[in-house]
Design a protein around this motif. Structure first.
Motif, PDB file in Angstrom:
ATOM      1  N   MET A   1       0.798  -1.090  -0.169  1.00  0.00           N
ATOM      2  CA  MET A   1      -0.068   0.086   0.193  1.00  0.00           C
ATOM      3  C   MET A   1       0.938   1.068  -0.013  1.00  0.00           C
ATOM      4  N   PRO A   2       0.492   2.480  -0.537  1.00  0.00           N
ATOM      5  CA  PRO A   2       1.098   3.627  -0.607  1.00  0.00           C
ATOM      6  C   PRO A   2       1.412   3.966   0.892  1.00  0.00           C
ATOM      7  N   GLN A   3       2.317   4.733   1.074  1.00  0.00           N
ATOM      8  CA  GLN A   3       3.007   5.374   2.180  1.00  0.00           C
ATOM      9  C   GLN A   3       1.729   6.553   2.639  1.00  0.00           C
ATOM     10  N   LYS A 142     -10.346   9.171  -2.559  1.00  0.00           N
ATOM     11  CA  LYS A 142      -9.584   8.991  -3.728  1.00  0.00           C
ATOM     12  C   LYS A 142      -9.490   7.594  -3.702  1.00  0.00           C
ATOM     13  N   CYS A 143      -9.500   7.309  -5.166  1.00  0.00           N
ATOM     14  CA  CYS A 143      -8.965   5.867  -5.443  1.00  0.00           C
ATOM     15  C   CYS A 143      -7.895   5.718  -6.182  1.00  0.00           C
ATOM     16  N   GLN A 144      -6.871   4.845  -5.948  1.00  0.00           N
ATOM     17  CA  GLN A 144      -5.662   4.791  -6.672  1.00  0.00           C
ATOM     18  C   GLN A 144      -5.604   3.039  -6.802  1.00  0.00           C
ATOM     19  N   GLN A 145      -5.141   2.981  -7.970  1.00  0.00           N
ATOM     20  CA  GLN A 145      -4.588   1.644  -8.392  1.00  0.00           C
ATOM     21  C   GLN A 145      -3.268   1.075  -7.814  1.00  0.00           C
ATOM     22  N   HIS A 146      -3.224   0.076  -7.165  1.00  0.00           N
ATOM     23  CA  HIS A 146      -2.096  -0.403  -6.360  1.00  0.00           C
ATOM     24  C   HIS A 146      -1.983  -1.878  -6.851  1.00  0.00           C
ATOM     25  N   GLY A 147      -1.187  -2.149  -7.608  1.00  0.00           N
ATOM     26  CA  GLY A 147      -1.177  -3.665  -8.229  1.00  0.00           C
ATOM     27  C   GLY A 147      -2.271  -4.057  -8.875  1.00  0.00           C
ATOM     28  N   GLU A 148      -2.985  -4.933  -8.496  1.00  0.00           N
ATOM     29  CA  GLU A 148      -4.165  -5.506  -9.308  1.00  0.00           C
ATOM     30  C   GLU A 148      -5.345  -4.798  -8.527  1.00  0.00           C
ATOM     31  N   ALA A 149      -5.250  -4.576  -7.388  1.00  0.00           N
ATOM     32  CA  ALA A 149      -6.535  -3.822  -6.596  1.00  0.00           C
ATOM     33  C   ALA A 149      -6.222  -2.407  -6.386  1.00  0.00           C
ATOM     34  N   PRO A 150      -7.383  -1.550  -6.247  1.00  0.00           N
ATOM     35  CA  PRO A 150      -7.393  -0.313  -5.845  1.00  0.00           C
ATOM     36  C   PRO A 150      -7.104  -0.285  -4.567  1.00  0.00           C
ATOM     37  N   VAL A 151      -6.691   0.932  -4.037  1.00  0.00           N
ATOM     38  CA  VAL A 151      -6.490   1.438  -2.684  1.00  0.00           C
ATOM     39  C   VAL A 151      -7.414   2.550  -2.486  1.00  0.00           C
ATOM     40  N   TYR A 152      -8.096   2.846  -1.513  1.00  0.00           N
ATOM     41  CA  TYR A 152      -8.911   3.985  -1.049  1.00  0.00           C
ATOM     42  C   TYR A 152      -8.220   4.726  -0.301  1.00  0.00           C
ATOM     43  N   GLN A 153      -8.209   6.076  -0.148  1.00  0.00           N
ATOM     44  CA  GLN A 153      -7.615   7.149   0.605  1.00  0.00           C
ATOM     45  C   GLN A 153      -8.836   8.055   1.034  1.00  0.00           C
ATOM     46  N   THR A 156     -10.605  12.789   5.949  1.00  0.00           N
ATOM     47  CA  THR A 156     -11.554  13.325   6.895  1.00  0.00           C
ATOM     48  C   THR A 156     -11.332  14.606   7.843  1.00  0.00           C
ATOM     49  N   THR A 157     -12.406  14.962   8.585  1.00  0.00           N
ATOM     50  CA  THR A 157     -11.946  15.866   9.456  1.00  0.00           C
ATOM     51  C   THR A 157     -11.180  15.511  10.663  1.00  0.00           C
ATOM     52  N   LEU A 158     -11.076  14.210  10.835  1.00  0.00           N
ATOM     53  CA  LEU A 158     -10.155  13.741  12.101  1.00  0.00           C
ATOM     54  C   LEU A 158      -8.856  13.364  11.627  1.00  0.00           C
ATOM     55  N   SER A 159      -8.683  12.720  10.396  1.00  0.00           N
ATOM     56  CA  SER A 159      -7.326  12.443   9.849  1.00  0.00           C
ATOM     57  C   SER A 159      -7.256  11.877   8.567  1.00  0.00           C
ATOM     58  N   GLU A 160      -6.358  11.446   7.952  1.00  0.00           N
ATOM     59  CA  GLU A 160      -6.325  10.721   6.613  1.00  0.00           C
ATOM     60  C   GLU A 160      -6.215   9.305   6.589  1.00  0.00           C
ATOM     61  N   PHE A 161      -7.022   8.552   6.098  1.00  0.00           N
ATOM     62  CA  PHE A 161      -7.015   7.174   6.272  1.00  0.00           C
ATOM     63  C   PHE A 161      -6.766   6.439   4.912  1.00  0.00           C
ATOM     64  N   VAL A 162      -6.211   5.245   4.970  1.00  0.00           N
ATOM     65  CA  VAL A 162      -6.179   4.468   3.923  1.00  0.00           C
ATOM     66  C   VAL A 162      -6.588   3.092   4.060  1.00  0.00           C
ATOM     67  N   CYS A 163      -7.131   2.459   3.121  1.00  0.00           N
ATOM     68  CA  CYS A 163      -7.676   0.981   3.242  1.00  0.00           C
ATOM     69  C   CYS A 163      -7.564   0.237   2.115  1.00  0.00           C
ATOM     70  N   GLN A 164      -7.909  -1.131   2.117  1.00  0.00           N
ATOM     71  CA  GLN A 164      -7.883  -1.865   0.946  1.00  0.00           C
ATOM     72  C   GLN A 164      -9.519  -2.052   0.542  1.00  0.00           C
ATOM     73  N   ASN A 377     -13.408  -3.932  -4.521  1.00  0.00           N
ATOM     74  CA  ASN A 377     -13.016  -3.724  -3.072  1.00  0.00           C
ATOM     75  C   ASN A 377     -13.999  -2.515  -2.556  1.00  0.00           C
ATOM     76  N   LEU A 378     -15.113  -2.271  -3.427  1.00  0.00           N
ATOM     77  CA  LEU A 378     -16.147  -1.202  -2.842  1.00  0.00           C
ATOM     78  C   LEU A 378     -17.374  -2.111  -2.531  1.00  0.00           C
ATOM     79  N   PHE A 379     -17.965  -1.756  -1.461  1.00  0.00           N
ATOM     80  CA  PHE A 379     -19.184  -2.458  -0.731  1.00  0.00           C
ATOM     81  C   PHE A 379     -20.217  -1.769  -0.428  1.00  0.00           C
ATOM     82  N   PHE A 380     -21.401  -2.145  -0.658  1.00  0.00           N
ATOM     83  CA  PHE A 380     -22.716  -1.437  -0.406  1.00  0.00           C
ATOM     84  C   PHE A 380     -23.622  -2.429   0.556  1.00  0.00           C
TER      85      PHE A 380
END
Length: 410
Positions: A1-3, A142-153, A156-164, A377-380
């Motif tokens: 995952m990106p830094q 924000k959605c960035q491609q990282h290898g075969e799967a996207p990564v979500y950034q 927020t008003t609290l902080s910046e978070f990254v997830c698979q 990797n986006l779920f509803f």
């Protein structure tokens, strides 16, 4: 995952929405060893759970089945409902020794407070290592491609978070005073998902002024009826309000009503009305019509019905005695009581609606995993989807089932 800015800002799963479906998804994923963060913009979690069921939370229904749900795809809910049943959630409630009872028609309520349901969900999340943060607004995804799967950034008003994996569990538009927004719909559209038009459901009707002038003074009066609209019928209580009609029968049928539609009310459900009227004519020939009708409802309601619309002329405002009816007139009276017409002017809107009808179309969402077919990797889950249950614990069961099933795959 990106830094990211900090290691603690990286998660396997981020769930937006700390309601019923979001918390269920979180605890399920956490038990699988996933590092899970739940974010909610409200000041406390599970607000709609807390206010539900008059503060006692109608947390499921013993008779849950796919027929209890409305959706553009009637088959979509079947898989999840079969994989996480009402008995599964009941077992979770029993694990925490939360006392419950069946009220009517399979509806299970807490004996004490709705907060108990929130507490057990939080306890399960805590045991699973889930992090929950409230008062956190999502400013950007924000959605960035990282290898075969996207990564979500997420900024927020609290902080910046990254997830698979990113889960949208934001609910619908009902109860805006509790913080409901259309955020989930906006995310869905951004990633190419179609929205089924939304509107308030399980909601009281408002009635025209002319109707209110006659019936508003009966505000608070209720009666068991069969309410029907567009081929759907529900036998439960109708409640007259100062603005129109409510009660379980009306809330149920409102999900099938469209502007301008008529709602048919049977004021004497379960009876062969003509036979009863004929018997009453033979046994009490000099009794006034409203006196006979008031045997099965309050006297005030019987009088009001007889003084309104075609019943007013048919019954001489309720004073016509039974011996003055011909057989044909009794048949007409029976029909009028069985198919009494309501033509609502509208509904009380989202502020009084239990749920939102419509939402994210299920056509591009997996019924097994709840993952988007358009965006990896986006779920509803939960109410944000175009799946709406009947009144009586069915919407909570959908939240538990969809949250649990998605939690197996995020």
């Amino acid at each position: 995952m990106p830094q990211s800015k900090a290691l603690l800002s990286e998660y396997d799963v981020i769930i937006i929405g700390a309601g019923a479906s979001g918390l269920m998804c979180a605890l399920t994923a956490g038990k699988r060893g996933r590092n899970v963060l739940v974010l909610d913009h409200a000041n406390k979690i599970g607000k709609k759970i807390i206010i539900s069921g008059g503060g006692r939370c109608n947390f499921t229904n013993m008779y849950t089945e796919p027929a209890n749900y409305l959706s553009g795809n009637a088959h979509f809910c079947k898989s999840a409902l079969s994989r996480y049943t009402q008995w599964d959630f009941q077992a979770l409630v029993d694990k925490y020794q939360v006392a419950w009872h069946e009220k009517t028609l399979g509806q299970l309520f807490c004996d004490d407070r709705s907060q108990q349901i929130v507490d057990l969900l939080v306890s399960e999340c805590r045991d699973a290592g889930v992090t929950i943060r409230t008062k956190t607004k999502i400013e950007q995804i924000k959605c960035q491609q990282h290898g075969e799967a996207p990564v979500y950034q997420l900024n927020t008003t609290l902080s910046e978070f990254v997830c698979q994996s990113l889960v949208i569990a934001t609910g619908g538009l009902s109860f805006p005073t509790m913080g409901a927004t259309g955020f989930g719909y906006e995310v869905a559209e951004r990633f190419g998902h179609e929205l089924i038009p939304v509107r308030p459901a399980l909601v009281p009707f408002t009635m025209p002024k002319k109707w209110l002038d006659h019936f508003a003074e009966l505000s608070g009066v209720s009666a068991e009826v069969i309410a029907s609209c567009n081929g759907q019928s529900f036998r439960e209580n109708l409640l007259i309000t100062h603005r129109g009609v409510s009660g379980p029968a009306i809330l149920q049928v409102s999900s099938y009503w469209n502007e301008g539609d008529k709602v048919s009310i049977n004021w004497l459900p379960g009876m062969a009305i003509y036979d009863w009227l004929k018997e009453s004519q033979e046994q009490r020939p000099r009794a006034a019509t409203y006196t006979i009708i008031s045997q099965h409802m309050t006297k005030r309601l019987a009088q009001a019905l007889c003084q309104h619309g075609k019943l007013r002329l048919m019954t001489e405002s309720g004073h016509k005695t039974m011996n003055h009816y011909s057989h044909a007139e009794l048949e007409q009276l029976a029909e009028a009581l069985e198919e009494w017409e309501l033509i609502p002017s509208g509904t009380e809107g989202y502020k009084k609606a239990e749920v939102t009808l419509g939402g994210v179309s299920t056509d591009k969402v997996s019924s097994k995993t709840f993952e988007s077919r358009l965006q990896s990797n986006l779920f509803f889950i939960g109410e944000v989807l175009d799946v709406t249950g009947h009144l009586g614990g069915f919407n909570f069961q959908w939240a538990w089932a969809s949250g649990h099933c998605a939690g197996q795959y995020v």
